[in-house]
Design a protein around this motif. Structure first.
Motif, mmCIF file in Angstrom:
data_model
loop_
_atom_site.group_PDB
_atom_site.id
_atom_site.type_symbol
_atom_site.label_atom_id
_atom_site.label_comp_id
_atom_site.label_asym_id
_atom_site.label_seq_id
_atom_site.Cartn_x
_atom_site.Cartn_y
_atom_site.Cartn_z
ATOM 1 N N GLU A 278 0.796 -1.016 -0.305
ATOM 2 C CA GLU A 278 0.169 0.177 -0.043
ATOM 3 C C GLU A 278 1.144 1.143 -0.162
ATOM 4 O O GLU A 278 0.840 1.984 -0.187
ATOM 5 N N GLU A 279 1.766 1.500 0.765
ATOM 6 C CA GLU A 279 2.709 2.582 0.945
ATOM 7 C C GLU A 279 3.823 2.944 -0.468
ATOM 8 O O GLU A 279 3.772 3.851 -0.821
ATOM 9 N N GLU A 280 4.244 1.706 -1.156
ATOM 10 C CA GLU A 280 4.825 1.720 -2.104
ATOM 11 C C GLU A 280 4.440 1.827 -3.681
ATOM 12 O O GLU A 280 4.576 2.355 -4.213
ATOM 13 N N GLU A 281 2.816 1.526 -3.454
ATOM 14 C CA GLU A 281 1.247 1.711 -4.814
ATOM 15 C C GLU A 281 1.651 3.766 -4.078
ATOM 16 O O GLU A 281 1.444 4.115 -4.977
ATOM 17 N N LEU A 282 1.120 3.993 -3.308
ATOM 18 C CA LEU A 282 1.371 5.434 -2.736
ATOM 19 C C LEU A 282 2.358 6.174 -3.410
ATOM 20 O O LEU A 282 1.821 7.459 -3.735
ATOM 21 N N VAL A 406 -7.207 18.696 0.325
ATOM 22 C CA VAL A 406 -6.999 17.585 1.061
ATOM 23 C C VAL A 406 -6.721 18.746 2.587
ATOM 24 O O VAL A 406 -5.208 19.124 2.444
ATOM 25 N N ASP A 407 -7.095 19.293 3.624
ATOM 26 C CA ASP A 407 -7.038 19.580 3.881
ATOM 27 C C ASP A 407 -6.534 19.240 5.529
ATOM 28 O O ASP A 407 -6.805 18.136 5.776
ATOM 29 N N GLU A 408 -5.217 19.521 6.305
ATOM 30 C CA GLU A 408 -5.221 18.712 7.131
ATOM 31 C C GLU A 408 -4.760 17.215 6.638
ATOM 32 O O GLU A 408 -4.831 16.552 7.593
ATOM 33 N N ALA A 409 -3.658 17.197 5.143
ATOM 34 C CA ALA A 409 -3.320 16.129 5.164
ATOM 35 C C ALA A 409 -2.376 15.365 6.398
ATOM 36 O O ALA A 409 -2.361 14.254 6.187
ATOM 37 N N GLY A 410 -1.923 16.020 6.928
ATOM 38 C CA GLY A 410 -0.492 15.494 7.709
ATOM 39 C C GLY A 410 -1.048 14.072 8.662
ATOM 40 O O GLY A 410 -0.936 12.930 9.343
ATOM 41 N N THR A 411 -2.850 14.601 8.998
ATOM 42 C CA THR A 411 -3.421 13.985 10.242
ATOM 43 C C THR A 411 -4.147 12.582 8.746
ATOM 44 O O THR A 411 -5.504 11.918 9.653
ATOM 45 N N ALA A 412 -4.374 12.527 7.705
ATOM 46 C CA ALA A 412 -4.983 11.499 7.355
ATOM 47 C C ALA A 412 -4.177 10.258 7.150
ATOM 48 O O ALA A 412 -2.753 10.580 7.189
ATOM 49 N N ALA A 413 -4.442 9.144 7.365
ATOM 50 C CA ALA A 413 -4.553 7.539 7.427
ATOM 51 C C ALA A 413 -3.904 7.374 6.667
ATOM 52 O O ALA A 413 -4.333 8.061 5.602
ATOM 53 N N THR A 414 -2.864 6.586 6.081
ATOM 54 C CA THR A 414 -2.050 6.099 5.320
ATOM 55 C C THR A 414 -3.420 5.282 4.455
ATOM 56 O O THR A 414 -3.708 5.446 3.037
ATOM 57 N N PRO A 415 -3.952 3.854 4.456
ATOM 58 C CA PRO A 415 -5.301 3.917 4.295
ATOM 59 C C PRO A 415 -6.229 4.663 3.160
ATOM 60 O O PRO A 415 -6.982 4.599 2.231
ATOM 61 N N LYS A 416 -6.446 5.458 3.601
ATOM 62 C CA LYS A 416 -7.712 6.425 3.265
ATOM 63 C C LYS A 416 -6.583 7.454 1.775
ATOM 64 O O LYS A 416 -7.257 7.908 1.096
ATOM 65 N N LEU A 417 -5.418 7.811 2.125
ATOM 66 C CA LEU A 417 -4.818 8.226 1.352
ATOM 67 C C LEU A 417 -4.494 7.259 -0.119
ATOM 68 O O LEU A 417 -5.043 8.103 -1.328
ATOM 69 N N ALA A 418 -3.936 6.329 0.272
ATOM 70 C CA ALA A 418 -4.124 5.054 -0.822
ATOM 71 C C ALA A 418 -5.688 5.380 -1.339
ATOM 72 O O ALA A 418 -5.689 4.793 -3.087
ATOM 73 N N GLU A 419 -6.513 5.126 -0.951
ATOM 74 C CA GLU A 419 -8.160 4.508 -1.544
ATOM 75 C C GLU A 419 -8.412 6.219 -2.369
ATOM 76 O O GLU A 419 -8.548 5.763 -3.744
ATOM 77 N N LEU A 420 -7.776 7.326 -1.951
ATOM 78 C CA LEU A 420 -8.134 8.797 -2.344
ATOM 79 C C LEU A 420 -7.575 8.059 -3.608
ATOM 80 O O LEU A 420 -7.648 9.158 -4.972
ATOM 81 N N ALA A 421 -5.496 8.005 -3.911
ATOM 82 C CA ALA A 421 -5.194 7.748 -4.579
ATOM 83 C C ALA A 421 -6.166 7.007 -6.093
ATOM 84 O O ALA A 421 -5.899 7.191 -6.884
ATOM 85 N N ARG A 422 -6.926 6.117 -5.467
ATOM 86 C CA ARG A 422 -7.148 5.154 -6.389
ATOM 87 C C ARG A 422 -8.257 6.057 -6.875
ATOM 88 O O ARG A 422 -8.130 5.841 -8.317
ATOM 89 N N LEU A 423 -9.416 6.900 -6.619
ATOM 90 C CA LEU A 423 -10.139 7.243 -6.786
ATOM 91 C C LEU A 423 -9.688 8.534 -7.428
ATOM 92 O O LEU A 423 -10.167 8.310 -8.971
ATOM 93 N N ALA A 424 -8.523 9.051 -7.147
ATOM 94 C CA ALA A 424 -8.381 10.363 -8.612
ATOM 95 C C ALA A 424 -7.741 10.070 -9.759
ATOM 96 O O ALA A 424 -8.313 10.090 -10.837
ATOM 97 N N ASP A 425 -7.033 9.164 -9.519
ATOM 98 C CA ASP A 425 -6.273 7.762 -11.481
ATOM 99 C C ASP A 425 -7.625 7.639 -11.927
ATOM 100 O O ASP A 425 -7.935 8.359 -12.881
ATOM 101 N N LEU A 426 -8.483 6.582 -11.302
ATOM 102 C CA LEU A 426 -9.592 6.519 -12.065
ATOM 103 C C LEU A 426 -10.868 7.566 -12.953
ATOM 104 O O LEU A 426 -11.310 8.019 -13.096
ATOM 105 N N HIS A 427 -10.459 8.826 -11.848
ATOM 106 C CA HIS A 427 -12.118 9.537 -12.111
ATOM 107 C C HIS A 427 -11.086 10.904 -12.557
ATOM 108 O O HIS A 427 -11.938 12.035 -13.047
ATOM 109 N N HIS A 428 -9.709 10.959 -12.927
ATOM 110 C CA HIS A 428 -8.783 11.662 -13.373
ATOM 111 C C HIS A 428 -9.274 13.535 -12.680
ATOM 112 O O HIS A 428 -9.350 14.506 -12.925
ATOM 113 N N TRP A 429 -8.993 13.608 -11.407
ATOM 114 C CA TRP A 429 -9.208 14.694 -10.523
ATOM 115 C C TRP A 429 -7.421 14.829 -10.118
ATOM 116 O O TRP A 429 -6.319 14.442 -9.988
ATOM 117 N N ARG A 430 -7.448 16.386 -10.246
ATOM 118 C CA ARG A 430 -6.014 16.816 -9.589
ATOM 119 C C ARG A 430 -6.277 16.648 -7.868
ATOM 120 O O ARG A 430 -7.647 16.769 -6.841
#
Length: 748
Positions: A278-282, A406-430
């Motif tokens: 998960e970390e390496e993918e992110l 993503v505000d207060e990104a330092g408090t976001a858990a790694t699994p949440k950031l990884a899931e957001l990354a996958r969604l961003a690629d799927l929907h082409h979000w910045r």
């Protein structure tokens, strides 16, 4: 090793308290005859493991021998069930005799001399208080004397001591043993708990998790239970964990656990394949996106930027017209909100859609209110896109090209950031990640924002604006870097206060009430939930004494607290079905004032989002007094005066974050021990960093140690020059998105 394990049967107040002391000799004889010291870090790091093992075994032995039942454990410790709570309270009093005696001595000293005692004078008073408060012991009480005294106290309460015993023992009819079903349940629960909270762990921490979930009905011999837990931990390490410790050198002498004799206890690190993946993918996602550029119209200058500093202007350019991923770092009080509001205006001017997310509903509301950016929690966005049977609601179905901030990104858990990354690629979000790696991290596996900032660089807001006193802005940045010398600035201006727990609680509540009386906004904080509960009750008591609350008026008992009309409360759960008269949902950590207590145990509350009537079910489980909060809960808040009680160990983030909430003043009230000052305690805290490091980062640390990386002065200088060169290149690159005059300034 040699240990002495004397068993105790009473507390210092001679109440019944079964416990053991462990005295460990700090010297061992090596095979070659030398006497060597133990690596005490093992014991220091694993106090929680030792405690969990001790209490699990104590419960198991007492259940096996006496058949007692147990109440659910709290913080790893359980009370015996089937004993009247009043009896438990009578024989479980945790006294503060020394503190109370010292408070009395300090008060007399101030009255007599008109000043506070010096450090040496205070130490002498503390020693006197220890001696004065020691219970008189004309002779050492015998077991018969103690039993006679305990029987008398029990009879005085109206209880028959023999019946108390009879009702407590022989009650656990079904007693657990160690079998395949129990071990599988223990292993599953421990794996889930550890994997959710930590990115890496040591074998002893796995034993701790196993011991913590041993059923209270377990009734086996302590040696058998300990051996079973150790064996189960070994099996889990082999079958489930990935070892990211340093490789074992060829020919190294090994310990019983298969690791090198020379390996430090703190250098063993385990994780899982899924965490590493998960970390390496992110990281791969971030590196790829940092190389992409979305807005290629670089000549267009940013707008609405006349009031910004150079750092803020660079950050606005990154957010509004940057690449597919942008990282922005904003120290406390550096004008992050102003920057984001300007960036949102620029996005709108360019016809770009934007959506904000934050780890908490309260933070999302602040983001939406102060930047005019549609916002919600990160969890809500992810949940809306995870429904198997329906598409996301329209407000969360973000179109291609949307900038997700993503505000207060330092408090976001790694699994949440990884899931957001996958969604961003799927929907082409910045994606724009904004936060401060030096404030609190995620509750759970985290540290990825800090890792990405260190690896890929970030735009950093370079000037602190929050504080009315210039010195405090400079000192806060030094505190952020973990520089204990910064504490001198706070001490010099009477911002640090030290004393006993009782005195510090009295002083912080006095400071809080005085600031309120002056009409200031105040943050009353502590670094533990237990301390927050105490401060809440003291604050409420103060308001009753001062006539702000009517104790004879309508009230409602909620848990251990009583809530009156006029009390300030906080809601502790998001509920989208509960809406204020302004149509806004009730959120976790919202602050309210109670305006009505009704039949049926409901209450009406009013806050900055409107007025709402909270039903009985919600009040019973999710409403608390709200005068004080944990330091973690106040991250992102700005007030006039900030007051924090430090009564337990914390790290640099636990000092930096609460000590940067106040515009006008920030004070720390520190519980000190013998011959300590507030600065002594805070110096130790500032030097600590308890953030959860990603497994990939921990692996790299240990690999570098194994490689024997000893950097010379010339190498260090070359590395520093390379960091500076990269930072300058990043700033020049960002300047290309600004107007020409600012671009020239950056290039210079």
């Amino acid at each position: 090793m040699r240990e002495l394990l004397p068993r105790g049967s009473t507390s210092r107040k001679l109440d019944p308290q079964l416990h053991s002391h462990a005295v460990i000799a700090n010297r061992v004889a090596a095979p070659d005859g030398r006497w060597l010291a133990l690596d005490a870090r093992t014991i220091k790091l694993d106090q929680r493991t030792l405690s969990a093992l001790y209490h699990a075994n104590l419960r198991s032995e007492l259940t096996r021998r006496l058949g007692v039942r147990w109440q659910p454990p709290e913080h790893g410790i359980a009370e015996i069930a089937d004993i009247d709570p009043a009896v438990l309270a009578e024989f479980s009093q945790r006294t503060h005799d020394v503190e109370r005696r010292l408070d009395h001595k300090l008060e007399r000293f101030r009255e007599r001399l008109g000043r506070d005692p010096t450090e040496q004078e205070r130490w002498k008073l503390e020693r006197e208080a220890v001696v004065d408060s020691r219970p008189a012991k004309p002779h050492s009480p015998t077991p018969d004397d103690l039993r006679h005294e305990w029987h008398g106290r029990t009879l005085a309460m109206g209880h028959d001591p023999h019946l108390v015993m009879q009702r407590a023992i022989g009650q656990q009819f079904v007693r657990d043993v160690i079998d395949d079903l129990v071990t599988e349940a223990l292993a599953t629960t421990a794996r889930i708990s550890l994997g959710e909270r930590q990115s890496t762990w040591r074998p002893a921490e796995l034993v701790r998790e196993l011991a913590a979930v041993v059923p209270t009905a377990m009734a086996v011999d302590a040696f058998e239970l300990t051996a079973a837990l150790d064996s189960l931990a070994d099996d889990i390490v082999v079958s489930w964990c990935v070892d990211v410790s340093r490789p074992i050198p060829a020919g190294a002498r090994l310990r019983r656990d298969g690791r090198p004799l020379t390996e430090s206890a703190v250098d063993r690190a385990l994780t899982t394949r899924s965490i590493l993946d998960e970390e390496e993918e992110l990281i791969g996602w971030a590196e790829r996106r940092k190389s992409e550029v979305v807005d290629r119209i670089r000549a267009r200058p940013i707008r609405f930027a006349d009031h910004l500093t150079l750092g803020q202007a660079a950050a606005v350019a990154a957010v509004a017209a940057g690449g597919a991923l942008e990282l922005v770092v904003g120290p406390a009080g550096a004008g992050k909100t102003t920057m984001l509001a300007t960036a949102v205006l620029n996005l709108a001017a360019r016809g770009r859609l934007a959506f904000g997310v934050a780890p908490t509903a309260a933070a999302a509301e602040v983001l939406a209110t102060e930047t005019a950016l549609p916002s919600d929690t990160l969890d809500k966005l992810l949940i809306e896109h995870s429904h198997p049977n329906r598409p996301p609601e329209p407000s969360y179905d973000l179109p291609t090209g949307t900038t997700v901030i993503v505000d207060e990104a330092g408090t976001a858990a790694t699994p949440k950031l990884a899931e957001l990354a996958r969604l961003a690629d799927l929907h082409h979000w910045r994606v724009v990640l904004v936060g401060d790696p030096r404030q609190f991290s995620a509750v759970g596996r985290g540290g990825m924002f800090a890792h990405l900032v260190d690896s890929l660089g970030a735009v950093e807001l370079d000037r602190v604006h929050r504080f009315r006193q210039p010195w405090e802005g400079r000192a806060s940045l030094r505190l952020r870097r973990g520089d204990p010398a910064a504490l001198t600035e706070y001490e010099r201006r009477d911002r640090l206060h030290g004393g006993t727990l009782d005195q510090m609680e009295v002083d912080i509540i006095a400071g809080w009430y005085q600031a309120r009386t002056r009409g200031e906004t105040v943050a009353l904080m502590a670094n533990s939930t237990e301390a927050v509960r105490r401060l809440n009750r003291l604050a409420q008591d103060t308001r009753v004494v001062e006539g702000d609350l009517d104790p004879t008026g309508p009230r409602l008992d909620v848990g251990d607290d009583s809530i009156h009309v006029g009390d300030e409360v906080v809601t502790r759960s998001n509920d989208r079905t509960l809406r204020t008269d302004q149509g806004l949902m009730v959120k976790n950590r919202d602050h309210w004032t109670v305006t009505g207590v009704h039949d049926g145990r409901s209450v009406t509350v009013t806050g900055r989002t409107g007025t709402v009537r909270l039903p009985q079910e919600y009040v019973a489980g999710h409403v608390q007094l709200g005068y004080a909060q944990t330091s973690h809960a106040t991250q992102g808040r700005t007030v006039d005066t900030a007051l924090v009680l430090v009564d337990s160990p914390t790290d640099s983030r636990g000092i930096y974050t609460p000590m940067t909430r106040g515009r006008d003043a920030n004070h720390a009230y520190v519980v000190v021990k013998e011959n300590q000052t507030a600065r002594d305690v805070l110096t130790q805290a500032v030097a600590r960093d308890w953030i959860d490091l990603p497994a990939v980062e921990r692996r790299t640390q240990l690999e570098q140690r194994h490689a024997g990386v000893l950097v010379s002065d010339d190498d260090q200088l070359a590395t520093l020059e390379e960091h500076i060169r990269r930072a300058v290149e990043n700033r020049v690159r960002e300047s290309q998105r600004l107007d020409p005059s600012r671009s020239q300034a950056f290039e210079r």
